[in-house]
Design a protein around this motif. Sequence first.
Motif, PDB file in Angstrom:
ATOM      1  N   MET A   1      32.104  11.661  17.393  1.00  0.00           N
ATOM      2  CA  MET A   1      33.282  12.788  17.193  1.00  0.00           C
ATOM      3  C   MET A   1      33.460  13.329  15.702  1.00  0.00           C
ATOM      4  SD  MET A   1      34.550  12.752  20.134  1.00  0.00           S
ATOM      5  CE  MET A   1      35.880  13.959  19.970  1.00  0.00           C
ATOM      6  N   LYS A   2      32.802  12.588  14.825  1.00  0.00           N
ATOM      7  CA  LYS A   2      33.057  13.206  13.550  1.00  0.00           C
ATOM      8  C   LYS A   2      31.768  14.420  13.332  1.00  0.00           C
ATOM      9  CE  LYS A   2      34.179   9.146  10.648  1.00  0.00           C
ATOM     10  NZ  LYS A   2      33.766   8.259   9.711  1.00  0.00           N
ATOM     11  N   ASP A   3      30.629  14.292  14.205  1.00  0.00           N
ATOM     12  CA  ASP A   3      29.593  15.449  14.251  1.00  0.00           C
ATOM     13  C   ASP A   3      30.313  16.686  14.962  1.00  0.00           C
ATOM     14  OD1 ASP A   3      27.880  13.918  12.706  1.00  0.00           O
ATOM     15  OD2 ASP A   3      26.768  13.017  14.515  1.00  0.00           O
ATOM     16  N   LEU A   4      30.945  16.208  16.048  1.00  0.00           N
ATOM     17  CA  LEU A   4      31.606  17.202  16.725  1.00  0.00           C
ATOM     18  C   LEU A   4      32.407  18.116  15.749  1.00  0.00           C
ATOM     19  CD1 LEU A   4      31.992  15.712  20.292  1.00  0.00           C
ATOM     20  CD2 LEU A   4      30.016  17.359  19.548  1.00  0.00           C
ATOM     21  N   ARG A   5      33.153  17.196  15.400  1.00  0.00           N
ATOM     22  CA  ARG A   5      34.347  18.022  14.363  1.00  0.00           C
ATOM     23  C   ARG A   5      33.657  18.643  13.333  1.00  0.00           C
ATOM     24  NH1 ARG A   5      36.727  12.671  14.382  1.00  0.00           N
ATOM     25  NH2 ARG A   5      38.438  12.525  15.805  1.00  0.00           N
ATOM     26  N   ARG A   6      32.597  18.387  12.747  1.00  0.00           N
ATOM     27  CA  ARG A   6      32.003  19.266  11.755  1.00  0.00           C
ATOM     28  C   ARG A   6      31.320  20.462  12.400  1.00  0.00           C
ATOM     29  NH1 ARG A   6      29.414  13.857  10.319  1.00  0.00           N
ATOM     30  NH2 ARG A   6      30.497  13.180   8.666  1.00  0.00           N
ATOM     31  N   TYR A   7      30.835  20.345  13.696  1.00  0.00           N
ATOM     32  CA  TYR A   7      30.232  21.425  14.380  1.00  0.00           C
ATOM     33  C   TYR A   7      31.384  22.692  14.410  1.00  0.00           C
ATOM     34  CZ  TYR A   7      28.420  24.287  18.331  1.00  0.00           C
ATOM     35  OH  TYR A   7      28.010  25.407  19.313  1.00  0.00           O
ATOM     36  N   LEU A   8      32.590  22.111  14.767  1.00  0.00           N
ATOM     37  CA  LEU A   8      33.733  23.045  15.329  1.00  0.00           C
ATOM     38  C   LEU A   8      34.027  23.581  13.690  1.00  0.00           C
ATOM     39  CD1 LEU A   8      36.003  20.872  17.677  1.00  0.00           C
ATOM     40  CD2 LEU A   8      34.717  22.834  17.923  1.00  0.00           C
ATOM     41  N   VAL A   9      34.046  23.064  12.745  1.00  0.00           N
ATOM     42  CA  VAL A   9      34.292  23.765  11.367  1.00  0.00           C
ATOM     43  C   VAL A   9      33.296  24.709  11.278  1.00  0.00           C
ATOM     44  CG1 VAL A   9      34.281  23.413   8.990  1.00  0.00           C
ATOM     45  CG2 VAL A   9      35.277  21.555  10.640  1.00  0.00           C
ATOM     46  N   LEU A  10      32.007  24.318  11.460  1.00  0.00           N
ATOM     47  CA  LEU A  10      30.950  25.258  11.261  1.00  0.00           C
ATOM     48  C   LEU A  10      31.240  26.417  12.123  1.00  0.00           C
ATOM     49  CD1 LEU A  10      28.153  26.126  10.192  1.00  0.00           C
ATOM     50  CD2 LEU A  10      27.066  24.916  12.198  1.00  0.00           C
ATOM     51  N   LYS A  11      31.519  26.108  13.347  1.00  0.00           N
ATOM     52  CA  LYS A  11      31.719  27.461  14.229  1.00  0.00           C
ATOM     53  C   LYS A  11      32.884  28.428  13.777  1.00  0.00           C
ATOM     54  CE  LYS A  11      28.241  27.409  16.981  1.00  0.00           C
ATOM     55  NZ  LYS A  11      27.271  28.693  16.977  1.00  0.00           N
ATOM     56  N   TYR A  12      33.943  27.801  13.479  1.00  0.00           N
ATOM     57  CA  TYR A  12      35.064  28.333  12.870  1.00  0.00           C
ATOM     58  C   TYR A  12      34.854  29.035  11.796  1.00  0.00           C
ATOM     59  CZ  TYR A  12      38.434  26.365  16.116  1.00  0.00           C
ATOM     60  OH  TYR A  12      39.120  25.877  17.020  1.00  0.00           O
ATOM     61  N   VAL A  13      34.035  28.834  10.818  1.00  0.00           N
ATOM     62  CA  VAL A  13      33.857  29.528   9.676  1.00  0.00           C
ATOM     63  C   VAL A  13      32.715  30.736  10.130  1.00  0.00           C
ATOM     64  CG1 VAL A  13      32.201  29.449   7.445  1.00  0.00           C
ATOM     65  CG2 VAL A  13      33.889  27.604   7.873  1.00  0.00           C
ATOM     66  N   GLN A  14      31.648  30.431  10.956  1.00  0.00           N
ATOM     67  CA  GLN A  14      30.964  31.395  11.422  1.00  0.00           C
ATOM     68  C   GLN A  14      31.437  32.649  12.106  1.00  0.00           C
ATOM     69  OE1 GLN A  14      27.731  29.936  14.048  1.00  0.00           O
ATOM     70  NE2 GLN A  14      27.060  31.931  14.173  1.00  0.00           N
ATOM     71  N   TYR A  15      32.471  32.288  12.869  1.00  0.00           N
ATOM     72  CA  TYR A  15      32.931  33.458  13.781  1.00  0.00           C
ATOM     73  C   TYR A  15      34.389  33.818  13.407  1.00  0.00           C
ATOM     74  CZ  TYR A  15      29.007  32.419  16.796  1.00  0.00           C
ATOM     75  OH  TYR A  15      27.805  32.311  17.341  1.00  0.00           O
ATOM     76  N   LEU A  16      35.347  33.087  12.883  1.00  0.00           N
ATOM     77  CA  LEU A  16      36.648  33.254  12.649  1.00  0.00           C
ATOM     78  C   LEU A  16      37.167  33.430  10.934  1.00  0.00           C
ATOM     79  CD1 LEU A  16      38.458  30.971  15.294  1.00  0.00           C
ATOM     80  CD2 LEU A  16      38.051  33.338  15.422  1.00  0.00           C
ATOM     81  N   VAL A  17      36.079  33.098  10.254  1.00  0.00           N
ATOM     82  CA  VAL A  17      36.145  33.382   8.771  1.00  0.00           C
ATOM     83  C   VAL A  17      35.565  34.358   8.160  1.00  0.00           C
ATOM     84  CG1 VAL A  17      36.206  31.909   6.541  1.00  0.00           C
ATOM     85  CG2 VAL A  17      36.974  30.658   8.541  1.00  0.00           C
ATOM     86  N   LEU A  18      34.275  34.304   8.327  1.00  0.00           N
ATOM     87  CA  LEU A  18      33.160  35.032   7.895  1.00  0.00           C
ATOM     88  C   LEU A  18      33.626  36.569   8.516  1.00  0.00           C
ATOM     89  CD1 LEU A  18      30.036  33.340   8.050  1.00  0.00           C
ATOM     90  CD2 LEU A  18      31.587  33.816   5.936  1.00  0.00           C
ATOM     91  N   SER A  19      33.353  37.485   7.892  1.00  0.00           N
ATOM     92  CA  SER A  19      33.900  38.902   8.424  1.00  0.00           C
ATOM     93  C   SER A  19      32.718  39.500   9.442  1.00  0.00           C
ATOM     94  CB  SER A  19      33.805  40.035   7.339  1.00  0.00           C
ATOM     95  OG  SER A  19      32.522  39.934   6.523  1.00  0.00           O
ATOM     96  N   SER A  20      31.472  39.109   9.247  1.00  0.00           N
ATOM     97  CA  SER A  20      30.442  39.336  10.157  1.00  0.00           C
ATOM     98  C   SER A  20      29.290  38.179   9.856  1.00  0.00           C
ATOM     99  CB  SER A  20      29.709  40.733   9.859  1.00  0.00           C
ATOM    100  OG  SER A  20      29.257  40.628   8.357  1.00  0.00           O
ATOM    101  N   THR A  21      28.587  38.193  10.976  1.00  0.00           N
ATOM    102  CA  THR A  21      27.487  37.047  11.001  1.00  0.00           C
ATOM    103  C   THR A  21      26.257  37.463  10.205  1.00  0.00           C
ATOM    104  OG1 THR A  21      26.693  37.974  13.318  1.00  0.00           O
ATOM    105  CG2 THR A  21      28.220  36.069  13.478  1.00  0.00           C
ATOM    106  N   ASN A  22      25.523  36.530   9.589  1.00  0.00           N
ATOM    107  CA  ASN A  22      24.326  36.990   9.004  1.00  0.00           C
ATOM    108  C   ASN A  22      23.260  36.001   9.502  1.00  0.00           C
ATOM    109  OD1 ASN A  22      24.723  34.514   7.428  1.00  0.00           O
ATOM    110  ND2 ASN A  22      26.410  35.359   6.507  1.00  0.00           N
TER     111      ASN A  22
END
Length: 218
Positions: A1-22
């Motif tokens: 579950m810790k790995d899944l939480r880290r994955y969710l954090v990565l995805k939140y940063v990728q799509y909802l924090v960064l202005s555009s993907t790179n």
Amino acid sequence: MKDLRRYLVLKYVQYLVLSSTNTISTLLGLLGSLYTLIILQSAKVSSKSTAVLISSLAKADLLVLVGVVSEVAVRTFGVGVSSTTFASALLQNLLTANTHISCLLLSCVAFEAYLITFLPTESRQLRTVRNARLTARIIWVLVTVECALFQADDLLKATGTSAPTRSPCVLLFYFSSSAATLLRSLSYFLGIILRIVNVFFYYKIFFSMSNRSRLKTK
């Protein structure tokens, strides 16, 4: 579950924090999705609604792979200019579809976390595997239709069809072009709304957990 939480954090940063993907964030997202799909096959991960949403989120990155492979194949085999333009437009539209699916699924995960925190008993019948699968399917269908409209719009612009005609096919293309323009405008505002909603959910969850920890220490 810790790995899944880290994955969710990565995805939140990728799509909802960064202005555009790179390129870097996209590559990290692909690797994270591959690792997550492997984890979800483990018997240690229970089949819950959250796991279903995360699985669908990881599978959304397959759209990126399809787009990249198609463009690389077109450029490698040196086909015509029209095919190259089509492949480039397809890659961009698949990247857009991946972003929209991911943002919607992440919002569903945030909403479910909110329900678990504040309405665990009342929302138990809502937070089922069946509803999670249905929600994921609806999101995929809607975004697939959106992607098809964007691709048709790009094809219309590439062909440069401008002469008025009553041909059903051309009229359909013009309709898809108008719908695509409207969707592109709405998707920008929808992205802003989803960011605000996600911040609200996790803001409430964070302070709720903080208050509970303070009460335990007293």
